[in-house]
Design an enzyme around this catalytic site. Structure first.
Site, PDB file in Angstrom:
ATOM      1  N   LEU A  23       0.872  -1.195  -0.083  1.00  0.00           N
ATOM      2  CA  LEU A  23      -0.106  -0.060   0.131  1.00  0.00           C
ATOM      3  C   LEU A  23       0.733   1.333  -0.050  1.00  0.00           C
ATOM      4  CD1 LEU A  23      -2.468  -1.075   2.669  1.00  0.00           C
ATOM      5  CD2 LEU A  23      -2.856  -1.176   0.227  1.00  0.00           C
ATOM      6  N   ASP A  65       2.192  -5.930   2.707  1.00  0.00           N
ATOM      7  CA  ASP A  65       2.791  -5.020   3.702  1.00  0.00           C
ATOM      8  C   ASP A  65       3.235  -5.361   4.934  1.00  0.00           C
ATOM      9  OD1 ASP A  65       2.342  -2.070   2.834  1.00  0.00           O
ATOM     10  OD2 ASP A  65       0.620  -3.070   2.425  1.00  0.00           O
ATOM     11  N   GLU A  70       4.987  -3.694  13.121  1.00  0.00           N
ATOM     12  CA  GLU A  70       4.513  -2.636  14.025  1.00  0.00           C
ATOM     13  C   GLU A  70       3.222  -2.731  14.268  1.00  0.00           C
ATOM     14  OE1 GLU A  70       6.049   1.262  16.127  1.00  0.00           O
ATOM     15  OE2 GLU A  70       5.307   1.459  14.212  1.00  0.00           O
ATOM     16  N   ASP A  71       2.384  -2.689  12.911  1.00  0.00           N
ATOM     17  CA  ASP A  71       1.229  -2.421  12.977  1.00  0.00           C
ATOM     18  C   ASP A  71       0.258  -3.662  13.575  1.00  0.00           C
ATOM     19  OD1 ASP A  71       1.194   0.059  11.940  1.00  0.00           O
ATOM     20  OD2 ASP A  71       1.813  -0.652  10.165  1.00  0.00           O
ATOM     21  N   ARG A  90      -4.394  -5.661   5.146  1.00  0.00           N
ATOM     22  CA  ARG A  90      -3.290  -5.919   6.358  1.00  0.00           C
ATOM     23  C   ARG A  90      -4.129  -6.824   7.467  1.00  0.00           C
ATOM     24  NH1 ARG A  90       0.915  -1.745   7.573  1.00  0.00           N
ATOM     25  NH2 ARG A  90       1.630  -3.700   8.424  1.00  0.00           N
ATOM     26  N   ARG A 137      -6.671   4.753   9.696  1.00  0.00           N
ATOM     27  CA  ARG A 137      -6.656   3.337   9.944  1.00  0.00           C
ATOM     28  C   ARG A 137      -7.225   2.948  11.406  1.00  0.00           C
ATOM     29  NH1 ARG A 137      -2.312   0.940   6.952  1.00  0.00           N
ATOM     30  NH2 ARG A 137      -2.480   1.688   4.884  1.00  0.00           N
ATOM     31  N   HIS A 168       0.252   7.545   9.738  1.00  0.00           N
ATOM     32  CA  HIS A 168       0.204   6.814  11.146  1.00  0.00           C
ATOM     33  C   HIS A 168       0.689   8.265  12.212  1.00  0.00           C
ATOM     34  CE1 HIS A 168       0.572   2.606   9.605  1.00  0.00           C
ATOM     35  NE2 HIS A 168      -0.798   2.752  10.378  1.00  0.00           N
ATOM     36  N   CYS A 255       7.960   1.110  12.079  1.00  0.00           N
ATOM     37  CA  CYS A 255       7.098   0.117  11.326  1.00  0.00           C
ATOM     38  C   CYS A 255       7.691  -1.263  11.126  1.00  0.00           C
ATOM     39  CB  CYS A 255       6.596   0.763   9.962  1.00  0.00           C
ATOM     40  SG  CYS A 255       6.506   2.347   9.741  1.00  0.00           S
TER      41      CYS A 255
HETATM   42  N1  GLY Z   1       2.412   0.366   3.146  1.00  0.00           N
HETATM   43  C1  GLY Z   1       2.252   0.325   4.735  1.00  0.00           C
HETATM   44  C2  GLY Z   1       0.961   0.611   5.060  1.00  0.00           C
HETATM   45  O1  GLY Z   1       0.044   1.563   4.081  1.00  0.00           O
HETATM   46  O2  GLY Z   1       0.238   0.057   5.739  1.00  0.00           O
END
Ligand code: GLY
Length: 264
Positions: A23, A65, A70-71, A90, A137, A168, A255
């Site tokens: 992304l 991704d 980290e996400d 994701r 997000r 973020h 990240c």
């Molecule tokens: N490419 C990282 C994100 O959009 O989450």
């Protein structure tokens, strides 16, 4: 106390060939996998230089991704919380991370509400509180659920705003020590860091606001000499790592890892 930047462990995940489909807000070119792998190796070497144990998970080609681990989770001393990423492509990455954290932590909790979305990139943990930026997000339900999940672990959560158009919260800021935050001027101007010492990224260098303090090092993206010099002069031990390929996908230093000291 320095639990917010002294860590025994980190988890990373190798970039997958599908990273070319990752992304991105604006297409500024296709990431080069070989170059990204080289930068990733340098990043892991920097983490290891501090004496930490770094766990390298295999690439997940089904999730372009997934290098941005980290996400997927928030790791605290008392336990881990598995996130619900707000990007549909994701969402499945979080379930892939959960079993690994379950081997390291006695307690793993989950954001589970069908309407709750939250990504680790929107969360900045400091010595005194957990800041969570609402973003495209991360929504109010996700923030509220996290607040409930961490309350009995003794954590206070404060909701803040990620600037419009910024992926973020931590795209624009980083923790440097127990009281100091590196931030873009645009984020700091929102007044979200009362009581902290704020070092602004240098003019024209907002893209390096995403750095990490990891034990004795501040690991920042290469190519931002004015901000690097500011951090040097402020007494931080800075290591630069190439980030040109992750930057094409709006990714940065935070990240690429989960950083933690599980309480056993
Ligand atoms: N490419 C990282 C994100 O959009 O989450």
């Amino acid at each position: 106390m320095s639990a917010s930047f002294r860590f025994s462990h980190a988890i990373t995940r190798k970039p997958a060939p599908s990273i070319t489909k990752g992304l991105r807000a604006i297409d500024i070119g296709t990431p080069d996998l070989d170059l990204m792998q080289g930068h990733h190796a340098d990043y892991i070497a920097a983490l290891r230089r501090t004496g930490a144990e770094v766990i390298e998970l295999p690439a997940l080609n089904a999730f372009p991704d997934s290098v941005f681990v980290e996400d997927t989770a928030l790791c605290l001393p008392q336990g881990a919380v598995i996130m619900r990423p707000g990007a549909p492509s994701r969402l499945g990455e979080a379930a892939e991370m959960a079993p690994h954290l379950a081997t390291l932590y006695r307690e793993v909790r989950h954001i589970s509400g069908a309407d709750s979305f939250i990504e680790g990139g929107d969360i900045l943990t400091t010595e005194r509180e957990i800041l969570v930026g609402r973003s495209a997000r991360t929504n109010a339900a996700g923030v509220a659920e996290l607040k409930t999940l961490v309350a009995d672990w003794g954590h206070t959560l404060r909701e803040v705003s990620t600037p419009p158009g910024v992926l973020h919260f931590k795209t624009d800021c980083s923790l440097l020590d127990g009281e100091t935050i590196l931030s873009t001027e645009r984020l700091a101007a929102s007044g979200c860091f009362p009581g902290y010492r704020v070092i602004h990224t240098a003019e024209g260098e907002d893209a390096c606001a995403n750095a990490i303090r990891f034990n004795d090092l501040v690991i920042m993206p290469a190519g931002f000499p004015k901000t690097r010099d500011l951090l040097d002069k402020a007494g931080f031990k800075v290591v630069e790592v190439g980030n040109s390929e992750c930057a094409k996908l709006d990714g940065g230093m935070s990240c690429l890892s989960l950083r933690f000291t599980p309480r056993t």
